[in-house]
Design an enzyme around this catalytic site. Structure first.
Site, mmCIF file in Angstrom:
data_model
loop_
_atom_site.group_PDB
_atom_site.id
_atom_site.type_symbol
_atom_site.label_atom_id
_atom_site.label_comp_id
_atom_site.label_asym_id
_atom_site.label_seq_id
_atom_site.Cartn_x
_atom_site.Cartn_y
_atom_site.Cartn_z
ATOM 1 N N GLY A 103 0.782 -1.208 -0.099
ATOM 2 C CA GLY A 103 0.113 0.033 0.112
ATOM 3 C C GLY A 103 0.909 1.122 -0.221
ATOM 4 N N CYS A 104 0.419 2.316 0.751
ATOM 5 C CA CYS A 104 1.201 3.589 0.856
ATOM 6 C C CYS A 104 2.664 3.463 1.278
ATOM 7 C CB CYS A 104 0.266 4.540 1.832
ATOM 8 S SG CYS A 104 -1.320 5.036 1.087
ATOM 9 N N CYS A 105 3.065 2.309 2.056
ATOM 10 C CA CYS A 105 4.528 2.078 2.618
ATOM 11 C C CYS A 105 5.058 1.800 1.383
ATOM 12 C CB CYS A 105 4.274 1.056 3.693
ATOM 13 S SG CYS A 105 5.242 1.603 5.108
ATOM 14 N N GLY A 106 4.787 1.246 0.284
ATOM 15 C CA GLY A 106 5.489 0.737 -0.667
ATOM 16 C C GLY A 106 6.772 1.327 -1.210
ATOM 17 N N PHE A 298 3.107 5.063 5.898
ATOM 18 C CA PHE A 298 2.312 4.108 6.758
ATOM 19 C C PHE A 298 1.647 3.396 5.691
ATOM 20 C CE2 PHE A 298 2.626 7.899 9.383
ATOM 21 C CZ PHE A 298 3.420 7.493 10.559
#
Length: 314
Positions: A103-106, A298
């Site tokens: 997700g956004c942490c990628g 995150f």
């Protein structure tokens, strides 16, 4: 609907990009058609990002030894990196690592995975590719608050970065990377699979979680390099949303509006999920900060990702 509309005014976003036209959002589109659009547009964006990255580095595609491809908004088998080999003259013996589910942490964790691969074999060049097509996850029949908030925040985008341990290659040094996953937080962020696509899972408690739980995890990561929050010249934070940026400004003891790069990227591109932090990082590195830069994001899990960079490492 009337109660939720103000979220568009308060998102801090002036412009976003979409791989599909505006009238697409009102159509009923099945999972198969959505994923076909994902495969087409993700590959086009990755080809463009990879080509520009290689051109900026003055390298040919044949100089790349490994590729790490990060994406969570669609599924492709063969993976996007294998399909990219039909578009760019990458070597047939290139190592490929497709990564799904971050997700956004990628973007941050992708930097870490690519750095680990480059460091494991000195003299290697690793191409990191990150793409998310958040537009394709919108489902007009989903009237949940999470779905509506997601439409106010998320946009489409891609990014590429080259990591090298080849002697003579110059650029910022990635000194350390890491992550932390909090227990019992699987319901904070992610997808639930529906017949017509991916349904967004997006907790309203994320800013509160950041304020309450991020500080000790941040301090523990920095302690590994004998650093504290005050030693960071510039935090390169994935903005998430306006409330998350405000929580991060508190965590890094910045005044309201102090994370200027994060807010600027959010304003001009929206939340592109995984690529967003790389846009923020590029913005900051172009300013030549005097001291270490810490990239953070995150993602599902609920997780935090870190990458510590020294801009003037040679």
């Amino acid at each position: 609907m009337a109660r939720l509309l103000p979220v568009y005014d308060n998102a801090g976003i002036e412009r976003r990009y979409s791989c599909v036209p505006l009238d697409w959002y009102g159509q009923e589109v099945g999972w198969k058609a959505r994923n076909a659009l994902y495969e087409q547009h993700a590959l086009e964006l990755l080809t463009r990002a990879a080509s520009e990255c290689l051109e900026n580095a003055g390298l040919s595609a044949g100089a790349i030894d490994a590729v790490v491809t990060v994406s969570t908004t669609g599924i492709a088998t063969p993976a996007l990196d294998a399909r990219l080999m039909e578009w760019l003259p990458l070597r047939n013996d290139i190592e490929r690592l497709p990564v799904f589910g971050l997700g956004c942490c990628g973007g941050v964790l992708g930097l870490g995975r690519a750095a680990a691969m480059a460091r494991a074999r000195p003299g290697q060049r690793v191409l990191l590719l990150v793409v998310e097509l958040c537009a394709l996850t919108f489902r007009p029949g989903d009237e949940s608050k999470s779905n509506m908030v997601a439409t106010a925040l998320f946009g489409d985008g891609a990014a590429a970065a080259l990591l090298s341990t080849v002697p003579g290659d110059a650029g910022p040094l990635i000194a350390d990377w890491g992550e932390h996953t909090w227990p019992d937080t699987l319901d904070v962020m992610g997808w639930h699979v529906e017949d017509d696509g991916l349904g967004v899972l997006f907790s309203r408690d994320i800013p509160s979680l950041v304020r309450r739980d991020f500080g000790p995890v941040l301090d523990a990561f920095l302690a590994r390099q004998s650093l504290s929050r005050g030693d960071i010249a510039v935090p390169a934070c994935h903005p998430g949303g306006a409330k998350v940026v405000s929580a991060l400004e508190e965590a890094f003891a910045r005044p309201p509006g102090g994370l200027t790069a994060a807010r600027r990227v959010l304003r001009d591109y929206g939340n592109m999920s995984a690529p967003t932090v790389l846009f923020v990082l590029r913005d900051i590195l172009e300013q030549h900060p005097d001291g270490p830069v810490l990239a953070t994001a995150f993602g599902p899990g609920f997780s935090a990702g870190f990458a510590l960079l020294y801009p003037d490492a040679g």
